[in-house]
Motif scaffolding. Structure first.
Motif, PDB file in Angstrom:
ATOM      1  N   LEU A  89      38.203 128.020 -11.887  1.00 44.39           N
ATOM      2  CA  LEU A  89      38.901 126.737 -11.853  1.00 44.39           C
ATOM      3  C   LEU A  89      39.649 126.454 -13.152  1.00 44.39           C
ATOM      4  O   LEU A  89      40.511 125.596 -13.199  1.00 44.39           O
ATOM      5  CB  LEU A  89      37.920 125.583 -11.571  1.00 44.39           C
TER       6      LEU A  89
ATOM      7  N   TYR B  51      47.915 124.040 -17.303  1.00 43.43           N
ATOM      8  CA  TYR B  51      46.979 123.104 -17.944  1.00 43.43           C
ATOM      9  C   TYR B  51      47.537 121.695 -17.770  1.00 43.43           C
ATOM     10  O   TYR B  51      48.615 121.369 -18.266  1.00 43.43           O
ATOM     11  CB  TYR B  51      46.845 123.471 -19.424  1.00 43.43           C
ATOM     12  N   ILE B  52      46.841 120.873 -17.050  1.00 41.37           N
ATOM     13  CA  ILE B  52      47.319 119.513 -16.724  1.00 41.37           C
ATOM     14  C   ILE B  52      46.847 118.536 -17.806  1.00 41.37           C
ATOM     15  O   ILE B  52      45.702 118.610 -18.255  1.00 41.37           O
ATOM     16  CB  ILE B  52      46.792 119.097 -15.336  1.00 41.37           C
TER      17      ILE B  52
ATOM     18  N   TYR C  28      41.206 111.930 -19.986  1.00 39.43           N
ATOM     19  CA  TYR C  28      42.342 112.074 -19.072  1.00 39.43           C
ATOM     20  C   TYR C  28      42.552 110.785 -18.287  1.00 39.43           C
ATOM     21  O   TYR C  28      41.588 110.108 -17.938  1.00 39.43           O
ATOM     22  CB  TYR C  28      42.094 113.219 -18.079  1.00 39.43           C
TER      23      TYR C  28
ATOM     24  N   ARG D 288      44.348 120.502  -7.742  1.00 37.15           N
ATOM     25  CA  ARG D 288      44.515 121.929  -8.086  1.00 37.15           C
ATOM     26  C   ARG D 288      43.217 122.691  -7.788  1.00 37.15           C
ATOM     27  O   ARG D 288      43.228 123.764  -7.178  1.00 37.15           O
ATOM     28  CB  ARG D 288      44.890 122.053  -9.561  1.00 37.15           C
TER      29      ARG D 288
ATOM     30  N   ASN E  91      35.301 118.581 -11.607  1.00 35.06           N
ATOM     31  CA  ASN E  91      35.081 119.825 -10.853  1.00 35.06           C
ATOM     32  C   ASN E  91      33.653 119.916 -10.327  1.00 35.06           C
ATOM     33  O   ASN E  91      33.410 120.422  -9.234  1.00 35.06           O
ATOM     34  CB  ASN E  91      35.410 121.040 -11.731  1.00 35.06           C
TER      35      ASN E  91
HETATM   36  N1  ADE Z   1      40.570 122.249 -14.901  1.00 35.44           N
HETATM   37  C1  ADE Z   1      39.862 121.719 -15.900  1.00 35.44           C
HETATM   38  N2  ADE Z   1      40.676 121.187 -16.805  1.00 35.44           N
HETATM   39  C2  ADE Z   1      41.934 121.364 -16.375  1.00 35.44           C
HETATM   40  C3  ADE Z   1      43.215 121.018 -16.886  1.00 35.44           C
HETATM   41  N3  ADE Z   1      43.365 120.344 -18.016  1.00 35.44           N
HETATM   42  N4  ADE Z   1      44.288 121.372 -16.165  1.00 35.44           N
HETATM   43  C4  ADE Z   1      44.133 122.044 -15.004  1.00 35.44           C
HETATM   44  N5  ADE Z   1      42.950 122.380 -14.485  1.00 35.44           N
HETATM   45  C5  ADE Z   1      41.849 122.045 -15.170  1.00 35.44           C
END
Ligand code: ADE
Length: 359
Positions: free
Chosen positions: A46, A54-55, A207, A218, A247
């Motif tokens: 993941l 990277y989001i 976040y 994702r 996750n």
């Molecule tokens: N999975 C865990 N952190 C993430 C992120 N920053 N971007 C995409 N997938 C992730």
């Protein structure tokens, strides 16, 4: 690129790690990693591998993308990087992403695994040019290890003392240029000589909902789950601003969906699955509610001291302060005052107590 793990970042259930309520029953919303979330071989893919995947953390990504591009053009080792911020926000992931972007290997360890001088020396002498050495919980490095790192970071030199007493002599060994990536939840606990040796010092932030929803979507795609957008948002709301928790919650939702034989996963199923684990619609779990309830029922909502609360809950004060309180403070459900902790009107209302009502 190959990932080599030496000691690996301290997961829950290991001695010498940060205080965690896993000393009691494990919490689904604990931001510290469980073993399977640390071991790269078992980690189920993941983690994003490239910067483009990277989001969130846009400022961090911008800074590192420029540093990576400039480093590649100069064919040098990337400057040493210090990543700090709360657990679960992607510090290890970012180190692995950097290695991937640079086309080099990343060796992973954590400060508690570097107890003896030979632990850190062994890692340093085995580095290849431009490789990354990731040290998690770097604020916990002991003094000897730290002093070995100073010349290693500054001049790519290892100073070894050979012999004892009057016959002791220092031998220097040249190291290949490498990058140290340090990660810490407590930047303030790092000594200044160590902190000063990092060229790039970057904070990871909690976040926002949009980014979390995108991360959950994702991950659902990678796990081949048909998760509706409002279901992803529901997971995002309950994950305490932390992708690692998102996750983990998603895996629990997947369990319920597969047992119930649900194809498409909607918000109602997420709410049901996470309520089963007693994670409420703002991400509070039983430990959070126990703390707030004790404060409201036992102390009229406060002010009340940390030690008193810890004794009342049978918790260690450091655990309460480091693991349970931060998210409640961030939500504005709890406040620290010079006279002790208080439950805010928002905290009261979340637990269904009338604003300002005495116990
Ligand atoms: N999975 C865990 N952190 C993430 C992120 N920053 N971007 C995409 N997938 C992730």
């Amino acid at each position: 690129m190959a990932i080599v793990s030496s000691g690996s970042p301290a997961p829950r259930g290991r001695p010498g790690r940060e205080a965690s309520p896993s000393d009691g029953p494990p919490r689904l919303v604990d931001p510290t990693p469980a073993l399977e979330e640390v071991a790269p071989a078992r980690e189920d893919g993941l983690r994003p591998r490239r910067l483009a995947d990277y989001i969130g953390q846009s400022e961090l990504k911008q800074v590192l993308a420029i540093a990576v591009e400039a480093t590649r053009a100069r064919q040098e080792a990337l400057d040493h990087v210090l990543l700090y911020g709360p657990p679960g926000l992607g510090k290890t992931t970012m180190a692995l992403v950097l290695a991937e972007e640079l086309g080099v290997r990343c060796r992973i360890t954590s400060a508690p695994a570097l107890e003896r001088p030979r632990d850190i020396v062994g890692l340093l002498v085995n580095l290849q040019p431009h490789e990354l050495l990731f040290i998690d919980e770097i604020h916990r490095l002991n003094r000897v290890a730290e002093e070995i790192l100073y010349p290693a970071m500054e001049d790519f030199r290892l100073d070894l003392t050979v012999g004892k007493g009057t016959t002791a002599r220092t031998r220097s060994l040249e190291l290949p240029p490498f990058t140290l990536v340090g990660a810490t939840t407590r930047a303030g606990s790092l000594s200044s000589p160590l902190r000063d040796r990092f060229g790039l010092i970057q904070r990871l932030e909690f976040y926002g909902l949009d980014d979390l929803q995108a991360i959950v979507e994702r991950a659902a795609g990678l796990l081949q789950l048909a998760l509706e957008a409002d279901a992803a948002l529901e997971v995002a709301r309950r994950c305490r601003g932390t992708p690692r928790i998102a996750n983990r919650l998603l895996r629990r939702v997947r369990d319920v969906a597969s047992v119930r034989g649900h194809g498409r996963i909607g918000a109602a199923l997420v709410a049901e699955a996470l309520s089963l684990h007693r994670v409420d619609d703002r991400g509070l779990d039983a430990s959070d509610r126990r703390l707030l309830t004790l404060m409201l029922e036992g102390y009229g909502g406060g002010p009340v001291g940390l030690d008193t609360l810890a004794a009342g809950l049978g918790e260690d004060p450091a655990t309460l302060e480091a693991v349970v309180e931060p998210y409640l403070l961030q939500l504005g459900f709890l406040q620290r005052t010079p006279r002790g902790r208080i439950v805010t009107p928002a905290g009261r209302s979340h637990l269904g107590w009338p604003a300002g009502a005495a116990a």
